[in-house]
Design a protein around this motif. Sequence first.
Motif, short mmCIF file in Angstrom:
data_model
loop_
_atom_site.label_atom_id
_atom_site.label_comp_id
_atom_site.label_asym_id
_atom_site.label_seq_id
_atom_site.Cartn_x
_atom_site.Cartn_y
_atom_site.Cartn_z
N SER A 46 0.83 -1.21 0.00
CA SER A 46 0.00 0.00 0.00
C SER A 46 0.86 1.25 0.00
N SER A 50 0.82 3.77 -3.15
CA SER A 50 0.32 5.11 -2.83
C SER A 50 1.35 6.18 -3.11
N CYS A 104 -2.90 7.14 8.51
CA CYS A 104 -3.98 7.99 8.01
C CYS A 104 -3.42 9.28 7.41
N ALA A 107 -2.00 8.41 4.11
CA ALA A 107 -3.08 8.23 3.15
C ALA A 107 -3.61 9.57 2.66
N TRP A 111 -3.48 10.85 -1.27
CA TRP A 111 -4.78 10.66 -1.91
C TRP A 111 -4.84 11.32 -3.28
N LEU A 177 -8.79 -4.55 -2.95
CA LEU A 177 -9.25 -3.20 -2.60
C LEU A 177 -9.09 -2.22 -3.76
N GLY A 181 -11.23 1.28 -4.84
CA GLY A 181 -10.74 2.58 -4.40
C GLY A 181 -9.29 2.78 -4.79
N PRO A 184 -4.35 4.54 -1.58
CA PRO A 184 -4.37 4.87 -0.14
C PRO A 184 -5.44 4.15 0.66
N THR A 185 -6.42 3.53 -0.03
CA THR A 185 -7.41 2.73 0.69
C THR A 185 -6.72 1.60 1.46
N GLY A 186 -5.67 1.04 0.88
CA GLY A 186 -4.92 0.00 1.58
C GLY A 186 -4.25 0.52 2.84
N LEU A 188 -5.49 2.90 4.71
CA LEU A 188 -6.56 3.05 5.69
C LEU A 188 -6.93 1.69 6.29
N LEU A 189 -6.94 0.65 5.46
CA LEU A 189 -7.21 -0.69 5.98
C LEU A 189 -6.13 -1.08 7.00
#
Length: 425
Positions: A46, A50, A104, A107, A111, A177, A181, A184-186, A188-189
């Motif tokens: 991720s 990202s 976060c 992310a 984004w 994922l 999305g 950056p969704t990864g 957040l996970l």
Amino acid sequence: MSAPVSSRPSHARRPSYAAVLRVPHARPTFLAALAARLSYGTVSLSVLLSVTGASGSYAVSGLVMALFGATVVVLLPVRATLVDRYGPRRALPPMAAVYSALLCLLAALTWRPGAPPAALAVAAALTGCVAPPLGPTMRAVWGRLVDDPALLRRAYSLDGVAEELLFVSGPALVGLLLRFGPPPTGLLLSAVLMPAGTCVFVMSPAVRGAVPPKNPKREAGRPPGRFPAAPVVAAAGLGLALSAADLLVMAFAERRSYGAGVVPWVLAALSAGSAVGGLLNGAVEWRRPAGERLAWLTVGLGVALAAAGLAPGLWTLAGAMAVAGVFVAPTLTTAYLLADETAAEGERTRAGAWVNAAVNAGSSGGSVVAGLLVGRLSVGVCFALAGGVALATAVAVRAVLRLRMGGGWSRPRGGSRTSGTAPRP
């Protein structure tokens, strides 16, 4: 970290993987730790995707990944020492909370395109600084939950195989994922998994009962445990040899015109062999001491890697890598067991963290060295060199054990145990 919860005598008479999970509090504690550790299976890919998408530069993403990996590895023993000193309930939740907040932040920075490279580097480095040492802590908990050495070996083997599967399934989960999305969704996970799993983990009775010793340097008047030199040497050699092998599989596929698409399948054979070897290692009743087994396991790895360089084709290479994998999880599991046996009760998390840091450091070094050699030497010669590293590691392990323990192995703790038994925090 005291107040052990002993395994039942019946488990000692009939040790099995099912018996490991029947130990009181073991199953929920282990599952919670795995949920938190899954964050490490998803975070590396991720971060890479990202940062690459936000910066548009592979050089920036490489630098950010290097900083993240370096801070995770270099400071791992320090974070593990905090767990030993203050106990998991006091040390782990703050680390998990800060780690999640920084993910976060990363992310948010990634984004949209155009993120400042300096900000990305700082955020990633700080995230690595606070990565909770869930793996070493869980292994220390296993050591308190299980008194029987045969059952403990199965617990460590189960833990190692599960960790291997996390680092295989994590990237696959990130890939899933990406259908819904941006990368950056990864992140957040990963930010959700860590504090959620950690909170459940530290609330387990097995962890709640783990309190730090009044004096972490001495427990019951005993001197602090020795630095786990032999396990650290074995882990570093393992990481060095295996990371080189990963790159050599890619070079093999490229030079034989198989295409990059076959590389994951060959590496999957390595992981499958490692999982099988880990399960077999826990199931076998070994009679030789752990130090001797550790040396012979690295010999087996070295021979298999050297033989892989003689593979005439892709399927033969995959088979050779699967055989090499059979020695991987047992080597690492045995290294952790040795580190645990030599550590004083208040230093067990740190002892395991040294082994963890060593395998990651060796992995980083092996990638660099292999990258320099693969363009100058044939793939077969490079595989032979990787195997030679493992064989040299076996010699070094034996030498260290003779030097530090008078040619033998065993310093059971409290009389209850005998001899015989991407960054991964």
